[in-house]
Design a protein around this motif. Structure first.
Motif, PDB file in Angstrom:
ATOM      1  N   GLY A  75     -68.005 -20.033  52.997  1.00 46.22           N
ATOM      2  CA  GLY A  75     -68.861 -19.096  52.290  1.00 46.22           C
ATOM      3  C   GLY A  75     -69.317 -17.929  53.141  1.00 46.22           C
ATOM      4  O   GLY A  75     -69.948 -16.999  52.657  1.00 46.22           O
ATOM      5  N   TYR A  76     -68.972 -17.978  54.446  1.00 40.61           N
ATOM      6  CA  TYR A  76     -69.394 -16.908  55.357  1.00 40.61           C
ATOM      7  C   TYR A  76     -68.557 -15.662  55.123  1.00 40.61           C
ATOM      8  O   TYR A  76     -67.342 -15.728  55.026  1.00 40.61           O
ATOM      9  CB  TYR A  76     -69.235 -17.364  56.806  1.00 40.61           C
ATOM     10  N   ARG A  77     -69.196 -14.517  55.010  1.00 46.24           N
ATOM     11  CA  ARG A  77     -68.488 -13.265  54.813  1.00 46.24           C
ATOM     12  C   ARG A  77     -68.410 -12.492  56.130  1.00 46.24           C
ATOM     13  O   ARG A  77     -69.331 -12.534  56.941  1.00 46.24           O
ATOM     14  CB  ARG A  77     -69.222 -12.392  53.780  1.00 46.24           C
ATOM     15  N   HIS A  78     -67.314 -11.791  56.345  1.00 43.11           N
ATOM     16  CA  HIS A  78     -67.066 -11.137  57.623  1.00 43.11           C
ATOM     17  C   HIS A  78     -67.313  -9.624  57.590  1.00 43.11           C
ATOM     18  O   HIS A  78     -66.858  -8.891  58.460  1.00 43.11           O
ATOM     19  CB  HIS A  78     -65.613 -11.404  58.052  1.00 43.11           C
ATOM     20  N   GLU A  79     -68.040  -9.146  56.581  1.00 42.39           N
ATOM     21  CA  GLU A  79     -68.245  -7.717  56.483  1.00 42.39           C
ATOM     22  C   GLU A  79     -68.894  -7.137  57.746  1.00 42.39           C
ATOM     23  O   GLU A  79     -68.647  -6.001  58.127  1.00 42.39           O
ATOM     24  CB  GLU A  79     -69.132  -7.390  55.269  1.00 42.39           C
ATOM     25  N   SER A  80     -69.749  -7.927  58.389  1.00 41.66           N
ATOM     26  CA  SER A  80     -70.476  -7.413  59.547  1.00 41.66           C
ATOM     27  C   SER A  80     -69.595  -7.285  60.780  1.00 41.66           C
ATOM     28  O   SER A  80     -69.980  -6.641  61.753  1.00 41.66           O
ATOM     29  CB  SER A  80     -71.665  -8.333  59.867  1.00 41.66           C
ATOM     30  N   VAL A  81     -68.410  -7.912  60.760  1.00 49.73           N
ATOM     31  CA  VAL A  81     -67.550  -7.880  61.928  1.00 49.73           C
ATOM     32  C   VAL A  81     -66.927  -6.506  62.109  1.00 49.73           C
ATOM     33  O   VAL A  81     -66.805  -6.008  63.211  1.00 49.73           O
ATOM     34  CB  VAL A  81     -66.436  -8.953  61.813  1.00 49.73           C
ATOM     35  N   HIS A  82     -66.510  -5.899  61.016  1.00 45.69           N
ATOM     36  CA  HIS A  82     -65.817  -4.629  61.154  1.00 45.69           C
ATOM     37  C   HIS A  82     -66.576  -3.506  60.456  1.00 45.69           C
ATOM     38  O   HIS A  82     -67.423  -3.733  59.598  1.00 45.69           O
ATOM     39  CB  HIS A  82     -64.393  -4.731  60.606  1.00 45.69           C
ATOM     40  N   SER A  83     -66.239  -2.293  60.849  1.00 45.66           N
ATOM     41  CA  SER A  83     -66.902  -1.114  60.316  1.00 45.66           C
ATOM     42  C   SER A  83     -65.961  -0.405  59.349  1.00 45.66           C
ATOM     43  O   SER A  83     -64.786  -0.752  59.231  1.00 45.66           O
ATOM     44  CB  SER A  83     -67.244  -0.170  61.475  1.00 45.66           C
ATOM     45  N   PRO A  84     -66.448   0.598  58.622  1.00 44.55           N
ATOM     46  CA  PRO A  84     -65.556   1.383  57.749  1.00 44.55           C
ATOM     47  C   PRO A  84     -64.368   1.969  58.516  1.00 44.55           C
ATOM     48  O   PRO A  84     -63.294   2.166  57.958  1.00 44.55           O
ATOM     49  CB  PRO A  84     -66.481   2.473  57.208  1.00 44.55           C
ATOM     50  N   LYS A  85     -64.558   2.208  59.810  1.00 46.45           N
ATOM     51  CA  LYS A  85     -63.483   2.754  60.636  1.00 46.45           C
ATOM     52  C   LYS A  85     -62.306   1.792  60.720  1.00 46.45           C
ATOM     53  O   LYS A  85     -61.151   2.222  60.791  1.00 46.45           O
ATOM     54  CB  LYS A  85     -64.017   3.060  62.047  1.00 46.45           C
ATOM     55  N   THR A  86     -62.587   0.489  60.709  1.00 44.42           N
ATOM     56  CA  THR A  86     -61.525  -0.508  60.784  1.00 44.42           C
ATOM     57  C   THR A  86     -60.554  -0.349  59.624  1.00 44.42           C
ATOM     58  O   THR A  86     -59.337  -0.275  59.810  1.00 44.42           O
ATOM     59  CB  THR A  86     -62.120  -1.936  60.775  1.00 44.42           C
ATOM     60  N   LEU A  87     -61.092  -0.302  58.415  1.00 43.50           N
ATOM     61  CA  LEU A  87     -60.242  -0.164  57.243  1.00 43.50           C
ATOM     62  C   LEU A  87     -59.553   1.203  57.218  1.00 43.50           C
ATOM     63  O   LEU A  87     -58.394   1.312  56.796  1.00 43.50           O
ATOM     64  CB  LEU A  87     -61.064  -0.363  55.969  1.00 43.50           C
ATOM     65  N   GLU A  88     -60.241   2.217  57.682  1.00 45.56           N
ATOM     66  CA  GLU A  88     -59.629   3.556  57.745  1.00 45.56           C
ATOM     67  C   GLU A  88     -58.387   3.526  58.626  1.00 45.56           C
ATOM     68  O   GLU A  88     -57.329   4.082  58.265  1.00 45.56           O
ATOM     69  CB  GLU A  88     -60.651   4.558  58.302  1.00 45.56           C
ATOM     70  N   LEU A  89     -58.478   2.877  59.772  1.00 48.91           N
ATOM     71  CA  LEU A  89     -57.345   2.774  60.690  1.00 48.91           C
ATOM     72  C   LEU A  89     -56.215   1.950  60.087  1.00 48.91           C
ATOM     73  O   LEU A  89     -55.030   2.282  60.251  1.00 48.91           O
ATOM     74  CB  LEU A  89     -57.799   2.147  62.011  1.00 48.91           C
ATOM     75  N   MET A  90     -56.566   0.897  59.376  1.00 41.81           N
ATOM     76  CA  MET A  90     -55.548   0.071  58.743  1.00 41.81           C
ATOM     77  C   MET A  90     -54.853   0.831  57.611  1.00 41.81           C
ATOM     78  O   MET A  90     -53.635   0.696  57.418  1.00 41.81           O
ATOM     79  CB  MET A  90     -56.163  -1.230  58.237  1.00 41.81           C
ATOM     80  N   ASN A  91     -55.609   1.622  56.876  1.00 37.83           N
ATOM     81  CA  ASN A  91     -55.005   2.440  55.825  1.00 37.83           C
ATOM     82  C   ASN A  91     -54.061   3.489  56.412  1.00 37.83           C
ATOM     83  O   ASN A  91     -53.020   3.803  55.821  1.00 37.83           O
ATOM     84  CB  ASN A  91     -56.085   3.117  54.983  1.00 37.83           C
ATOM     85  N   GLU A  92     -54.404   4.016  57.587  1.00 32.79           N
ATOM     86  CA  GLU A  92     -53.518   4.949  58.275  1.00 32.79           C
ATOM     87  C   GLU A  92     -52.220   4.250  58.672  1.00 32.79           C
ATOM     88  O   GLU A  92     -51.132   4.840  58.575  1.00 32.79           O
ATOM     89  CB  GLU A  92     -54.207   5.526  59.507  1.00 32.79           C
TER      90      GLU A  92
END
Length: 255
Positions: A75-92
């Motif tokens: 039930g633990y969510r990992h949103e706090s581990v990464h920042s919006p920058k993480t997803l931005e880099l992955m989308n790139e």
């Protein structure tokens, strides 16, 4: 204010201690570290074994965490581990290679996907990868992690796999297979798989390690159709770009 419940506190302390030891632990070791009397520790261990949160060795000497412990963190969510920058880099990354990417980290007996671009990739086979658990020895992400973690952690992971009931149990006991996979992954610099995981027999993947402040955090992969290209062909095209993105993603993570 309510008083703490000593029984709960002790039970969790014993689980934490076995986890910190990093391998199979004895009753005496747990007693010394926790400061709980050995007889009491033994009583708690018996209860945790009965609840299937701990397993014991055949000679009743060692105790180790059961894969069932992972239910405690589902039930633990990992949103706090990464920042919006993480997803931005992955989308790139996905925009560059066209194929979807996953960021995963080791959790108990598998790689847990904590971020993904499947939902935004036109070539994705699925839109729901976040929270998915990836086998350690059948996936590129798992192989990349095992090949780059410390010897102590690798032994700990393999002990869990050998004594568990996951898809990796048989492979974890095959030293010839393990030595070949680890040597190949280190030589190439990336993990790979091509239809080895039956659930996704039509796909292939390559993965590189992700480090945070010099410590191994997890793996970054890209997933593609086997009919489109082989893992080696994907690496020839995208390996250097993936390494750079993995470095930047590691810098974006908050641990």
């Amino acid at each position: 204010m309510y008083k703490t419940v000593q029984g709960v506190e002790r039970g969790l302390k014993i689980l934490e201690t076995i986890n910190e030891i990093g391998c199979r632990a004895t009753c005496h070791q747990i007693s010394v570290i926790t400061g709980i009397h050995r007889t009491t520790v033994r009583r708690y261990l018996e209860t945790l074994v009965a609840l299937n949160y701990i397993q014991r060795s055949a000679d009743d000497t060692f105790f180790y965490l059961s894969p069932n412990v992972r239910k405690l963190s589902d039930g633990y969510r990992h949103e706090s581990v990464h920042s919006p920058k993480t997803l931005e880099l992955m989308n790139e990354l996905t925009a560059h290679v066209m194929w979807p990417a996953d960021l995963s980290t080791f959790k108990l007996d598998s790689m847990l996907v904590i971020e993904s671009t499947h939902r935004s990739s036109r070539l994705s086979l699925t839109t729901s990868m976040i929270g998915k658990r990836l086998p350690m020895l059948m996936t590129a992400s798992g192989k990349a992690y095992l090949a780059n973690c410390s010897d102590k952690q690798r032994k700990y992971i393999l002990d869990i796999l050998k004594n568990g009931t996951s898809l990796d149990a048989r492979l974890a006991g095959d030293e010839t297979y393990l030595n070949r996979v680890l040597a190949e992954t280190r030589r190439k610099g990336y993990g790979q798989n091509s239809g080895e995981w039956g659930e996704y027999s039509k796909i292939a993947s390559i993965a590189v390690p992700v480090y945070v402040q010099g410590e191994l955090f997890g793996s970054l992969n890209i997933i593609f159709h086997r009919s489109y290209m082989s893992p080696d062909e994907a690496a020839e095209k995208f390996y250097d770009y993936m390494l750079e993105k993995a470095r930047l993603i590691g810098e974006s993570l908050r641990i």
